[in-house]
Design an enzyme around this catalytic site. Structure first.
Site, PDB file in Angstrom:
ATOM      1  N   ASP A  83     106.349  74.794  -4.675  1.00  0.00           N
ATOM      2  CA  ASP A  83     107.801  74.651  -4.831  1.00  0.00           C
ATOM      3  C   ASP A  83     108.369  75.798  -5.684  1.00  0.00           C
ATOM      4  O   ASP A  83     107.867  76.058  -6.789  1.00  0.00           O
ATOM      5  CB  ASP A  83     108.054  73.300  -5.525  1.00  0.00           C
ATOM      6  CG  ASP A  83     109.503  72.887  -5.530  1.00  0.00           C
ATOM      7  OD1 ASP A  83     110.221  73.240  -4.584  1.00  0.00           O
ATOM      8  OD2 ASP A  83     109.903  72.167  -6.471  1.00  0.00           O
ATOM      9  N   HIS A  84     109.416  76.437  -5.200  1.00  0.00           N
ATOM     10  CA  HIS A  84     110.149  77.459  -5.975  1.00  0.00           C
ATOM     11  C   HIS A  84     109.266  78.516  -6.638  1.00  0.00           C
ATOM     12  O   HIS A  84     109.392  78.769  -7.845  1.00  0.00           O
ATOM     13  CB  HIS A  84     110.995  76.801  -7.081  1.00  0.00           C
ATOM     14  CG  HIS A  84     112.130  75.982  -6.579  1.00  0.00           C
ATOM     15  ND1 HIS A  84     113.275  76.525  -6.037  1.00  0.00           N
ATOM     16  CD2 HIS A  84     112.304  74.640  -6.527  1.00  0.00           C
ATOM     17  CE1 HIS A  84     114.099  75.556  -5.671  1.00  0.00           C
ATOM     18  NE2 HIS A  84     113.524  74.395  -5.943  1.00  0.00           N
ATOM     19  N   GLU A 135     114.813  80.455   0.727  1.00  0.00           N
ATOM     20  CA  GLU A 135     116.084  79.829   0.310  1.00  0.00           C
ATOM     21  C   GLU A 135     117.197  80.875   0.303  1.00  0.00           C
ATOM     22  O   GLU A 135     117.028  81.978  -0.207  1.00  0.00           O
ATOM     23  CB  GLU A 135     115.950  79.189  -1.089  1.00  0.00           C
ATOM     24  CG  GLU A 135     117.246  78.524  -1.546  1.00  0.00           C
ATOM     25  CD  GLU A 135     117.075  77.616  -2.766  1.00  0.00           C
ATOM     26  OE1 GLU A 135     116.077  76.894  -2.844  1.00  0.00           O
ATOM     27  OE2 GLU A 135     117.962  77.655  -3.636  1.00  0.00           O
ATOM     28  N   HIS A 212     117.201  70.488  -1.354  1.00  0.00           N
ATOM     29  CA  HIS A 212     116.737  70.501  -2.749  1.00  0.00           C
ATOM     30  C   HIS A 212     117.698  69.678  -3.605  1.00  0.00           C
ATOM     31  O   HIS A 212     118.829  69.405  -3.212  1.00  0.00           O
ATOM     32  CB  HIS A 212     116.666  71.940  -3.263  1.00  0.00           C
ATOM     33  CG  HIS A 212     115.475  72.675  -2.737  1.00  0.00           C
ATOM     34  ND1 HIS A 212     114.374  72.926  -3.511  1.00  0.00           N
ATOM     35  CD2 HIS A 212     115.200  73.150  -1.509  1.00  0.00           C
ATOM     36  CE1 HIS A 212     113.474  73.554  -2.774  1.00  0.00           C
ATOM     37  NE2 HIS A 212     113.949  73.705  -1.545  1.00  0.00           N
ATOM     38  N   GLY A 213     117.220  69.290  -4.794  1.00  0.00           N
ATOM     39  CA  GLY A 213     118.087  68.560  -5.713  1.00  0.00           C
ATOM     40  C   GLY A 213     118.557  67.235  -5.138  1.00  0.00           C
ATOM     41  O   GLY A 213     119.686  66.802  -5.367  1.00  0.00           O
TER      42      GLY A 213
HETATM   43  P1  13P Z   1     115.736  66.903  -8.151  1.00  0.00           P
HETATM   44  O1  13P Z   1     115.822  67.567  -9.499  1.00  0.00           O
HETATM   45  O2  13P Z   1     117.068  66.449  -7.683  1.00  0.00           O
HETATM   46  O3  13P Z   1     114.700  65.855  -8.077  1.00  0.00           O
HETATM   47  O4  13P Z   1     115.297  68.065  -7.099  1.00  0.00           O
HETATM   48  C1  13P Z   1     113.958  68.406  -6.923  1.00  0.00           C
HETATM   49  C2  13P Z   1     113.777  69.665  -6.151  1.00  0.00           C
HETATM   50  O5  13P Z   1     114.670  70.174  -5.510  1.00  0.00           O
HETATM   51  C3  13P Z   1     112.452  70.276  -6.178  1.00  0.00           C
HETATM   52  O6  13P Z   1     112.404  71.468  -5.469  1.00  0.00           O
HETATM   53  O1  G3H Z   2     113.245  72.225  -8.301  1.00  0.00           O
HETATM   54  C1  G3H Z   2     112.492  72.322  -9.299  1.00  0.00           C
HETATM   55  C2  G3H Z   2     111.589  71.204  -9.599  1.00  0.00           C
HETATM   56  O2  G3H Z   2     112.314  70.124 -10.072  1.00  0.00           O
HETATM   57  C3  G3H Z   2     110.447  71.653 -10.483  1.00  0.00           C
HETATM   58  O3  G3H Z   2     110.721  71.543 -11.832  1.00  0.00           O
HETATM   59  O4  G3H Z   2     109.776  73.706 -12.691  1.00  0.00           O
HETATM   60  O5  G3H Z   2     110.277  71.789 -14.245  1.00  0.00           O
HETATM   61  O6  G3H Z   2     108.335  71.640 -12.660  1.00  0.00           O
HETATM   62  P1  G3H Z   2     109.710  72.205 -12.927  1.00  0.00           P
HETATM   63 ZN    ZN Z   3     114.263  72.544  -5.568  1.00  0.00          ZN
END
Ligand code: 13P
Ligand code: G3H
Ligand code: ZN
Length: 289
Positions: A83-84, A135, A212-213
């Site tokens: 992720d990210h 993204e 996301h989010g």
């Molecule tokens: P939330 O912070 O809304 O749970 O989003 C998570 C997310 O987008 C992880 O990539």
């Molecule tokens: O979108 C981001 C995720 O909520 C990951 O959060 O980098 O704090 O693990 P984190």
């Molecule tokens: Zn995200």
């Protein structure tokens, strides 16, 4: 069972369903999410962030997820997604460690640099049979009166999203359509999804979209987003809040307990319940796209 991410994402995309991608951070969240997916027999994604890789170690997190998912008691298909990630090097390391889907997030870069970085990751990942999420647009919170909203000038531009997908060859696309990351939004009136923007992206981009989010987004809005091309729903914050609320309650009520496992049994069960609720919100019985 741990499977390739394509076995989770594409069947859902073809059937116009959506899967949940839950961020996992440790053994407790991994157990709870795998058990929730198993209890409901729902194909589900695990997401791992750069911070979690720093916290647990790359191989540790892969082996943790693999071992838990491959336990015979887990009756659901699960896959592991990065992720990210912000660099090419992290994506390569994750692919070598066993991730079958990676997100390269170049959304903070100028468009041409985002394209260049993402394309570089796609070229490497596709040689290794790994999916890539890119993204375009960014989820940036701005305060508007008493409300926290997403900066509209940074939301995904549909035409730019189409150009991005054509130029990079990404397999899935994270879009910014009004949601926000993190816990802050949960304490405000929740931001609204710009469904008309999402619909325009859906008309132009013919690959699975990732929302996301998505923590805090009501079930009816998740289903509407699903009807407009969202195949992956990212949830982190709701899992974290469930974890900490439960942990704080148990520490208080079991003040004299000195075996952490006794504290954690109910915590894991609560996280599982939270994950099940989210999976149920996107259950196929609620309608299709
Ligand atoms: P939330 O912070 O809304 O749970 O989003 C998570 C997310 O987008 C992880 O990539
Ligand atoms: O979108 C981001 C995720 O909520 C990951 O959060 O980098 O704090 O693990 P984190
Ligand atoms: Zn995200």
């Amino acid at each position: 069972m741990l499977v390739h991410a394509r076995k989770i994402i594409y069947p859902a995309y073809r059937r116009r369903q959506a899967v949940v991608a839950f961020n996992t951070i440790n053994a407790e969240t991994t157990l709870a999410i795998a058990r929730a997916a198993s209890a409901l027999r729902r194909p589900t994604l695990f997401e791992v962030s750069e911070k979690t890789i720093t916290y647990l170690g790359l191989n540790t997190v892969v082996e943790l997820v693999r071992t838990i998912c491959d336990d015979p008691s887990i009756k659901a298909s699960l896959a592991i997604h990065l992720d990210h990630a912000h660099t090419y090097e992290i994506c390569v390391a994750a692919i070598k460690a066993g991730f079958t889907s990676v997100m390269i997030d170049g959304s903070a870069l100028p468009f041409s640099q985002n394209v260049k970085l993402t394309k570089r990751v796609v070229d490497y990942a596709h040689k290794h049979n790994v999916l890539v999420q890119g993204e375009v647009g960014a989820l940036k919170p701005v305060v508007k009166g008493a409300r926290l909203v997403a900066a509209s000038d940074l939301m995904t531009d549909p035409a730019q999203a189409r150009e991005f997908v054509a130029k990079t060859g990404v397999d899935t696309l994270g879009v910014a359509v009004g949601t926000l990351h993190g816990a802050m939004k949960m304490f405000h009136k929740l931001p609204q999804i710009d469904f008309s923007r999402l619909n325009s992206i859906h008309q132009l981009v013919k690959i699975p979209l990732a929302l996301h989010g998505a923590s805090g987004v009501p079930a009816k809005d998740l289903k509407k987003a699903r009807s407009l091309g969202v195949t992956i729903v990212n949830i982190d914050t709701e899992i974290r809040l469930s974890y900490l609320t439960s942990l704080r309650r148990e520490l208080k009520s079991q003040e004299h307990e000195y075996d952490p496992r006794v504290i954690f049994y109910p915590v894991i069960a609560d996280i599982q319940k939270t994950a099940e609720q989210k999976l149920k919100a996107l259950s196929t019985t609620y309608g299709t796209r």
